[in-house]
Design an enzyme around this catalytic site. Structure first.
Site, PDB file in Angstrom:
ATOM      1  N   LYS A   1     -10.242   0.292  -2.067  1.00  0.00           N
ATOM      2  CA  LYS A   1     -10.261   0.704  -0.742  1.00  0.00           C
ATOM      3  C   LYS A   1     -10.545   1.279  -0.148  1.00  0.00           C
ATOM      4  O   LYS A   1      -9.766   2.035   0.820  1.00  0.00           O
ATOM      5  CB  LYS A   1      -8.635  -1.149  -0.725  1.00  0.00           C
ATOM      6  CG  LYS A   1      -8.880  -0.708   1.452  1.00  0.00           C
ATOM      7  CD  LYS A   1      -6.910  -1.099   1.594  1.00  0.00           C
ATOM      8  CE  LYS A   1      -6.995  -1.523   2.715  1.00  0.00           C
ATOM      9  NZ  LYS A   1      -5.765  -1.895   3.136  1.00  0.00           N
TER      10      LYS A   1
ATOM     11  N   LYS B   1      -6.379   3.041  -3.041  1.00  0.00           N
ATOM     12  CA  LYS B   1      -6.730   3.268  -1.127  1.00  0.00           C
ATOM     13  C   LYS B   1      -7.017   5.062  -0.863  1.00  0.00           C
ATOM     14  O   LYS B   1      -6.807   5.259  -0.955  1.00  0.00           O
ATOM     15  CB  LYS B   1      -6.184   2.890  -0.624  1.00  0.00           C
ATOM     16  CG  LYS B   1      -6.106   2.423   1.088  1.00  0.00           C
ATOM     17  CD  LYS B   1      -5.087   2.057   0.997  1.00  0.00           C
ATOM     18  CE  LYS B   1      -4.967   1.585   3.486  1.00  0.00           C
ATOM     19  NZ  LYS B   1      -4.278   1.288   4.111  1.00  0.00           N
TER      20      LYS B   1
ATOM     21  N   ASP C   1       0.625  -1.113   0.372  1.00  0.00           N
ATOM     22  CA  ASP C   1       0.026   0.225  -0.064  1.00  0.00           C
ATOM     23  C   ASP C   1       0.819   0.844  -0.164  1.00  0.00           C
ATOM     24  O   ASP C   1       1.286   1.559   1.326  1.00  0.00           O
ATOM     25  CB  ASP C   1      -1.006  -0.120   2.032  1.00  0.00           C
ATOM     26  CG  ASP C   1      -2.360  -1.214   1.381  1.00  0.00           C
ATOM     27  OD1 ASP C   1      -1.323  -1.773   0.264  1.00  0.00           O
ATOM     28  OD2 ASP C   1      -3.340  -1.058   1.901  1.00  0.00           O
TER      29      ASP C   1
END
Length: 259
Positions: free
Chosen positions: A198, A166, A102
């Site tokens: 996300k 995300k 991430d």
């Protein structure tokens, strides 16, 4: 939402959950507990998301081919490391056993007008991840805030090869919002590419998670939501998921009604 729909939503949310502990004070014991909590009697979470220093520990616990993926963060939390430093960090976490990376994009550089800083960073990490590790790019939408800037950030990371987008690190004052998720979903849809989303932070109930799932299904289609296209970055959500799946939520409501 009736009981049947609530249970279905809870079961789906569990399968999409990145059970997360990115607190600065996270300890080895916390990671051990997180690994255990990710494996429930109702199925496993999709992944755990932990700080880079604990990836090797998690891999030793979960094993080489366990159903729970190991995600970690790079360029975290401020997105201001150099491309070289982030590249080295990415190689290190992959060597330690991470399945998913991430990446916090250099969102402040983007706010200053430097789009190339974003595309170069994402492309560099994409190249290191290759085709094996999943790359999620964190936009920090609560700080970007402007809808046009959020949309542009999504476009840039999609064009640079991200697998997921995300919303947030969890360290900013504003976490995932339905507005930001809608903007990102539209960018994904318009790109025509297989990129997931996300939403991260701020989700506490199954009902709340259902709002995000419904939004994704509205924009992307009924069959789009699955672990390869949708994740929740949340820890506290697990408590409510298990309360629903175990029936405790309904028992508590019944007791309240009788009193």
């Amino acid at each position: 939402m009736d009981r049947h729909d609530l249970r279905e939503t809870a079961a789906l949310a569990l399968s999409l959950l990145d059970l997360t502990n990115l607190r600065a004070d996270c300890s080895e014991d916390d990671v051990i507990e997180l690994c255990a909590r990710a494996q429930t009697g109702y199925g496993n979470a999709a992944a755990i998301c932990i700080l880079p220093r604990y990836v090797s520990l998690a891999r030793s616990i979960l094993g080489p081919s366990h159903g729970v993926k190991i995600a970690t963060v790079v360029n975290f939390p401020d997105g201001e490391s150099t491309r070289l430093a982030v590249a080295e960090e990415t190689r290190a976490v992959l060597d330690a056993g991470a399945d998913e990376v991430d990446l916090v994009i250099p969102y402040r550089a983007l706010m200053a007008g430097d789009e190339q800083a974003v595309t170069a960073m994402v492309a560099a990490v994409r190249a290191i991840c290759g085709g094996d590790a999943v790359l999620k790019t964190i936009l920090e939408t609560g700080i970007l805030s402007d809808p046009h800037l959020i949309h542009r950030a999504a476009e840039l990371t999609i064009d640079s090869g991200t697998d997921f987008i995300k919303t947030s690190t969890g360290r900013a004052g504003v976490h995932a919002t339905q507005e930001a998720v809608d903007i990102i979903l539209q960018a994904i849809r318009d790109s025509g590419r297989k990129v997931g989303i996300k939403p991260s932070g701020g989700m506490r109930s199954v009902e709340n998670s259902g709002l995000y799932l419904g939004l994704a299904q509205t924009v992307m289609g009924e069959d789009w939501v699955m672990p390869s296209t949708f994740r929740f970055g949340a820890t506290i959500l697990l408590d409510d998921i298990l309360s629903v799946l175990s029936g405790r939520r309904f028992e508590d409501l019944s007791m309240q009604a009788n009193h």
